[in-house]
Enzyme design. Structure first.
Site, PDB file in Angstrom:
ATOM      1  N   MET A 165     -25.884  27.291  11.968  1.00  0.00           N
ATOM      2  CA  MET A 165     -25.791  27.470  10.582  1.00  0.00           C
ATOM      3  C   MET A 165     -25.552  28.919  10.369  1.00  0.00           C
ATOM      4  O   MET A 165     -26.405  29.580  10.993  1.00  0.00           O
ATOM      5  CB  MET A 165     -26.770  26.990   9.740  1.00  0.00           C
ATOM      6  CG  MET A 165     -28.282  27.372   9.943  1.00  0.00           C
ATOM      7  SD  MET A 165     -29.409  26.553   8.597  1.00  0.00           S
ATOM      8  CE  MET A 165     -31.022  27.295   9.238  1.00  0.00           C
ATOM      9  N   TYR A 442     -37.825  34.217  10.057  1.00  0.00           N
ATOM     10  CA  TYR A 442     -36.503  33.608   9.735  1.00  0.00           C
ATOM     11  C   TYR A 442     -36.653  32.223   8.936  1.00  0.00           C
ATOM     12  O   TYR A 442     -37.709  31.752   8.515  1.00  0.00           O
ATOM     13  CB  TYR A 442     -35.569  33.401  10.901  1.00  0.00           C
ATOM     14  CG  TYR A 442     -36.139  32.661  11.905  1.00  0.00           C
ATOM     15  CD1 TYR A 442     -37.238  31.711  12.087  1.00  0.00           C
ATOM     16  CD2 TYR A 442     -35.544  32.529  13.283  1.00  0.00           C
ATOM     17  CE1 TYR A 442     -37.855  31.036  13.214  1.00  0.00           C
ATOM     18  CE2 TYR A 442     -35.907  31.791  14.324  1.00  0.00           C
ATOM     19  CZ  TYR A 442     -37.113  31.016  14.197  1.00  0.00           C
ATOM     20  OH  TYR A 442     -37.489  30.205  15.341  1.00  0.00           O
ATOM     21  N   GLU A 443     -35.513  31.843   8.561  1.00  0.00           N
ATOM     22  CA  GLU A 443     -35.115  30.645   7.558  1.00  0.00           C
ATOM     23  C   GLU A 443     -36.189  30.990   6.503  1.00  0.00           C
ATOM     24  O   GLU A 443     -36.695  29.956   5.635  1.00  0.00           O
ATOM     25  CB  GLU A 443     -35.937  29.261   8.325  1.00  0.00           C
ATOM     26  CG  GLU A 443     -35.477  28.940   9.624  1.00  0.00           C
ATOM     27  CD  GLU A 443     -33.832  28.781   9.464  1.00  0.00           C
ATOM     28  OE1 GLU A 443     -33.283  29.066   8.522  1.00  0.00           O
ATOM     29  OE2 GLU A 443     -33.146  29.203  10.529  1.00  0.00           O
ATOM     30  N   GLY A 444     -36.058  32.195   5.953  1.00  0.00           N
ATOM     31  CA  GLY A 444     -36.810  32.569   4.570  1.00  0.00           C
ATOM     32  C   GLY A 444     -38.205  32.943   4.964  1.00  0.00           C
ATOM     33  O   GLY A 444     -38.884  32.110   5.346  1.00  0.00           O
TER      34      GLY A 444
END
Length: 596
Positions: A165, A442-444
């Site tokens: 992504m 990461y990933e928010g």
């Protein structure tokens, strides 16, 4: 040197005794025939793959890292990674929980979840390659056109192709509304994408025959902010008429990041130089579609830290039993030795039990959520699906943030058990600490997860989802409140439940006057609610262990001891956190920015 053995006994306890998954799955038509023996067999084989194939590559992969060839834009993974991936594909592991329509085995998420814990314990950097592919599969499965599904899903399911992504850009960070990558429509229905992305995990490598990038970009008429983001599928090689990799698409790796950890995974800067892509879902609704993959990734990141917590604990435990240093404060325990093993020392046990409790609590929590996802996707009763979906929505940010915070704590404590040896690379412990640190980012980031929990998941529906989950806790407390043997677990569980309710109401009232109150309280609030979840699950596990500790199986004695440690030593953190959350925003915002 490090070691790893899959914790199958505790996995079986969680799945079969705590969650009773065989009974639960019989209510789901897609999984009604699955039995406990089959689940155990799958996980036993998965444990062998993790410990025998992946784990030996973890240390060497970290030392070697990935290699980028700027002239060809190619990336070579560390030695052994490609061969391990080939074995992974040949054994059918990528298809474990995927749709049988596209070649999947159709097993439930709760089984796949346990498998991924073992993979992450064995080798987090390697596991990120297939882990991201599964997220791409989920996104296309939910939002792809029939043509896109036919073209891509079977190859993602088989592992022949992998996925990524491509979200953020150098100026964006988490604020994706600022992204600048453009997508220009073409006469043939495709789009031409131009822009640059950063921090793309597994963005380029030599493990698979093609890489399917899911890319966020803006159409020419896109409105500003996140309302103007669309999602596109952009393959590394454009599929030919037969669906095989054809012409090279101009989506290139410009560089790989030099990182603190996860060296075995290629974190890429990706440049799109007029790359061909196709729209997924509706125009300007790309972030909604991408959230399928992002939420899967957030659950996956929680699993990464759970895996690291477990493997760090296993190694610290083994070291503490062997390492001789000092004598027990209550008298010599190993008279035949020049010193006692350090496991006799109370604070060494505190460090070990901290890691152990966070591993066991995290395993119960993530398995519980995986089972809720199976309910959400497969239960025939719409009301049950809705209730499960609400729990998944509520608890996903907690899995991402609470487990990764705990993973950082646990790996640091496990490294400390080793003393100076923990800081030395050959023992492997410092790698776990370095690898664990990215999971909080990461990933928010975990602050973003905390704002999501408090601001969106709790306050925006006036606490409805939180109250729904709280009803389960209340029912458990009422059922076992009169059981004297359970009082040491039930009393603090009921107490923290009441405190969460009161704190939520207090923050909500403050937030009406000043939205900064949400930002000031969010991080401690998430940890408090995380502890509420763990307290609930540890109380349930303690109930089972109390019933079975007399059967001679030391597993239940150990489970009870861990639960007692959790309630006595870890849950009390909430007292400090509640005071922090209540302290308000003034102590953070009063100092003028110029004075920092």
């Amino acid at each position: 040197m490090p070691q790893y053995t899959a914790p199958l006994r505790d996995m079986q306890f969680v799945l079969h005794e705590l969650l009773q998954v065989e009974t639960e799955l019989k209510q789901l038509p897609a999984h009604a025939e699955l039995d406990a023996d089959t689940i155990n067999q799958v996980l036993e084989e998965g444990g062998k793959f993790a410990s025998e194939i992946l784990f030996p590559l973890n240390h060497s992969g970290d030392r070697e890292g990935c290699t980028h060839d700027a002239a060809t834009h190619t990336v070579t993974a560390p030695k052994g990674f490609k061969e391990a991936y080939r074995q992974y594909v040949e054994a059918g592991w990528p298809s474990l929980s995927c749709d049988p329509e596209y070649g999947g085995q159709g097993l439930p998420m709760v089984v796949n979840n346990s498998f991924y814990e073992m993979l992450n314990s064995a080798n987090q950097a390697w596991t990120m390659y297939p882990g991201l592919s599964h997220g791409a599969y989920e996104c296309l499965h939910a939002h792809g056109t029939p043509e896109q599904k036919a073209l891509y899903l079977a190859k993602l399911v088989s592992g022949e192709w992998t996925g990524t992504m491509c979200l953020t850009e150098s100026h964006c960070g988490t604020d994706l509304g600022m992204l600048k990558t453009k997508a220009v429509p073409q006469a043939d229905g495709s789009y031409q994408l131009t822009g640059s992305k950063i921090f793309i995990s597994a963005g380029e490598h030599d493990l698979s025959g093609n890489i399917i990038h899911l890319v966020l970009a803006r159409l020419p008429d896109a409105p500003a902010s996140t309302k103007g983001i669309s999602l596109f599928v952009v393959p590394k090689f454009l599929p030919d008429a037969a669906g095989n990799p054809g012409t090279r698409n101009p989506i290139f790796c410009g560089a790989i990041e030099e990182k603190m950890g996860i060296h075995g995974n290629a974190t890429c800067q990706i440049n799109l130089d007029g790359a061909t892509g196709w729209l997924i879902g509706e125009p300007h609704r790309g972030l909604n579609a991408m959230f399928v993959m992002m939420n899967a990734a957030r659950l996956g990141v929680g699993m990464q830290s759970l895996g690291l917590t477990e493997v760090a604990y296993q190694n610290a435990r083994a070291y503490a039993k062997d390492r001789l240093q000092g004598r027990s404060l209550t008298g010599t325990k190993a008279a035949e030795q020049p010193a006692d093993p350090i496991i006799v020392h109370p604070d060494v046990r505190r460090m070990l039990l901290t890691a152990r409790a966070y591993a066991e609590g995290g395993r119960a929590f993530t398995s519980y959520i995986a089972l809720m996802i199976d309910r959400e996707l497969n239960h025939p009763d719409e009301a049950v699906r809705k209730e499960a979906a609400d729990e998944v929505v509520l608890l996903t940010p907690i899995i991402k943030a609470f487990l990764t915070d705990n993973g950082w704590i646990a790996t640091s404590e496990a490294m400390q058990v080793y003393g100076g040896h923990g800081f030395i690379a050959e023992w492997g412990m410092e790698q776990y600490v370095r690898d664990a640190r990215i999971n909080m980012i990461y990933e928010g980031t975990n602050t973003i997860q905390s704002l999501d929990l408090l601001g969106r998941k709790v306050l925006m529906d006036n606490g409805a989802k939180l109250r729904q989950f709280g009803e389960k806790i209340k029912a458990f407390v009422e059922e076992h409140g009169a059981d004297e043997a359970m009082s040491e677990f039930i009393t603090p569980l009921a107490d923290i439940g009441d405190k969460v309710s009161k704190l939520t109401m207090e923050i909500a009232m403050k937030a009406f006057q000043n939205r900064d109150e949400v930002g000031a309280a969010a991080v401690p609030y998430l940890r408090i609610v995380g502890h509420l979840v763990y307290a609930y699950l540890f109380a349930r596990m303690a109930k089972i262990a109390l019933e079975k500790e007399g059967n001679g199986d030391d597993f239940y004695k150990a489970k009870l001891a861990t639960a007692r440690f959790y309630f006595a030593r870890l849950l009390p953190e909430t007292a400090m956190l509640i005071r922090q959350a209540r302290s308000g925003s003034d102590n953070l915002m009063a100092l003028d920015a110029a004075l920092f």
